[in-house]
Design a protein around this motif. Structure first.
Motif, PDB file in Angstrom:
ATOM      1  N   SER A   6       0.842  -1.201   0.000  1.00 42.97           N
ATOM      2  CA  SER A   6       0.000   0.000   0.000  1.00 42.97           C
ATOM      3  C   SER A   6       0.879   1.252   0.000  1.00 42.97           C
ATOM      4  O   SER A   6       2.049   1.191   0.358  1.00 42.97           O
ATOM      5  N   GLN A  48     -12.455  -1.090   7.293  1.00 43.37           N
ATOM      6  CA  GLN A  48     -12.532  -0.760   5.879  1.00 43.37           C
ATOM      7  C   GLN A  48     -11.122  -0.449   5.382  1.00 43.37           C
ATOM      8  O   GLN A  48     -10.258  -0.033   6.167  1.00 43.37           O
ATOM      9  N   GLN A  49     -10.901  -0.628   4.105  1.00 45.53           N
ATOM     10  CA  GLN A  49      -9.619  -0.273   3.507  1.00 45.53           C
ATOM     11  C   GLN A  49      -9.319   1.187   3.841  1.00 45.53           C
ATOM     12  O   GLN A  49     -10.176   2.059   3.684  1.00 45.53           O
ATOM     13  N   VAL A  69      -6.664  -3.559   3.067  1.00 46.31           N
ATOM     14  CA  VAL A  69      -7.833  -4.186   2.433  1.00 46.31           C
ATOM     15  C   VAL A  69      -8.957  -4.286   3.467  1.00 46.31           C
ATOM     16  O   VAL A  69      -8.696  -4.403   4.653  1.00 46.31           O
ATOM     17  N   THR A  70     -10.180  -4.260   3.020  1.00 43.25           N
ATOM     18  CA  THR A  70     -11.320  -4.392   3.915  1.00 43.25           C
ATOM     19  C   THR A  70     -11.431  -5.827   4.410  1.00 43.25           C
ATOM     20  O   THR A  70     -11.271  -6.766   3.625  1.00 43.25           O
ATOM     21  N   ASP A 104     -13.309  -8.219   0.322  1.00 35.22           N
ATOM     22  CA  ASP A 104     -13.337  -7.932  -1.110  1.00 35.22           C
ATOM     23  C   ASP A 104     -11.944  -8.178  -1.703  1.00 35.22           C
ATOM     24  O   ASP A 104     -11.133  -7.254  -1.815  1.00 35.22           O
ATOM     25  N   SER A 106     -10.878  -8.348  -4.528  1.00 37.98           N
ATOM     26  CA  SER A 106     -10.522  -7.537  -5.697  1.00 37.98           C
ATOM     27  C   SER A 106      -9.760  -6.274  -5.301  1.00 37.98           C
ATOM     28  O   SER A 106      -9.093  -5.665  -6.142  1.00 37.98           O
ATOM     29  N   GLN A 107      -9.831  -5.874  -4.031  1.00 37.89           N
ATOM     30  CA  GLN A 107      -9.063  -4.704  -3.585  1.00 37.89           C
ATOM     31  C   GLN A 107      -7.560  -4.934  -3.725  1.00 37.89           C
ATOM     32  O   GLN A 107      -6.801  -3.977  -3.832  1.00 37.89           O
ATOM     33  N   GLY A 110      -5.766  -3.224  -6.591  1.00 39.80           N
ATOM     34  CA  GLY A 110      -5.444  -1.813  -6.510  1.00 39.80           C
ATOM     35  C   GLY A 110      -4.162  -1.515  -5.757  1.00 39.80           C
ATOM     36  O   GLY A 110      -3.737  -0.366  -5.684  1.00 39.80           O
TER      37      GLY A 110
END
Length: 124
Positions: A6, A48-49, A69-70, A104, A106-107, A110
């Motif tokens: 991140s 939450q992210q 990530v969430t 999620d 899919s995060q 990112g």
């Protein structure tokens, strides 16, 4: 190892998405210096992210730890709580912070890969 990074200098090992592992990067621990205290989140907490999940304190500074990530915290590294210097001596291994059940996956797409993060950290 499936590492993602991140912009807040956390890493995620999502090789096992049901319990992805999160810690701070080598760059982060270098910037902090000798880590003397780690505040870890409670197991069962959901973040939450981008949420702050804890704090890392060093002899030089204190820094928030952000959720990359969430998800739900399913385990924390009690060895790190007992010996915060693990964040310095083995930040990508024994110095991990917590495990998270991804809400999620899919995060992860990112987040940065190792090459992109290396370029980012070099300019930070």
């Amino acid at each position: 190892m499936s590492l993602k990074f991140s912009k807040e200098h956390e890493w995620v090992n999502a090789a096992q998405p049901e319990a992805a592992i999160v810690g701070i990067t080598v760059h982060a621990q270098d910037a902090l210096g000798d880590v003397v205290f780690v505040d870890l989140p409670a197991v069962g907490s959901t973040f939450q992210q981008g949420d702050v999940t804890g704090v890392v304190e060093s002899v030089k500074a204190a820094a928030d730890v952000f959720m990359p990530v969430t998800g739900e915290i399913v385990e924390v590294n009690e060895a790190l709580r007992a010996d915060p210097s693990l964040a310095n001596t083995d930040p990508l291994g024994a110095g991990w912070f917590f495990k998270v059940k991804l809400s999620d996956p899919s995060q992860l797409d990112g987040l940065m890969d190792e090459t992109a993060y290396g370029n980012f950290a070099a300019s930070a």
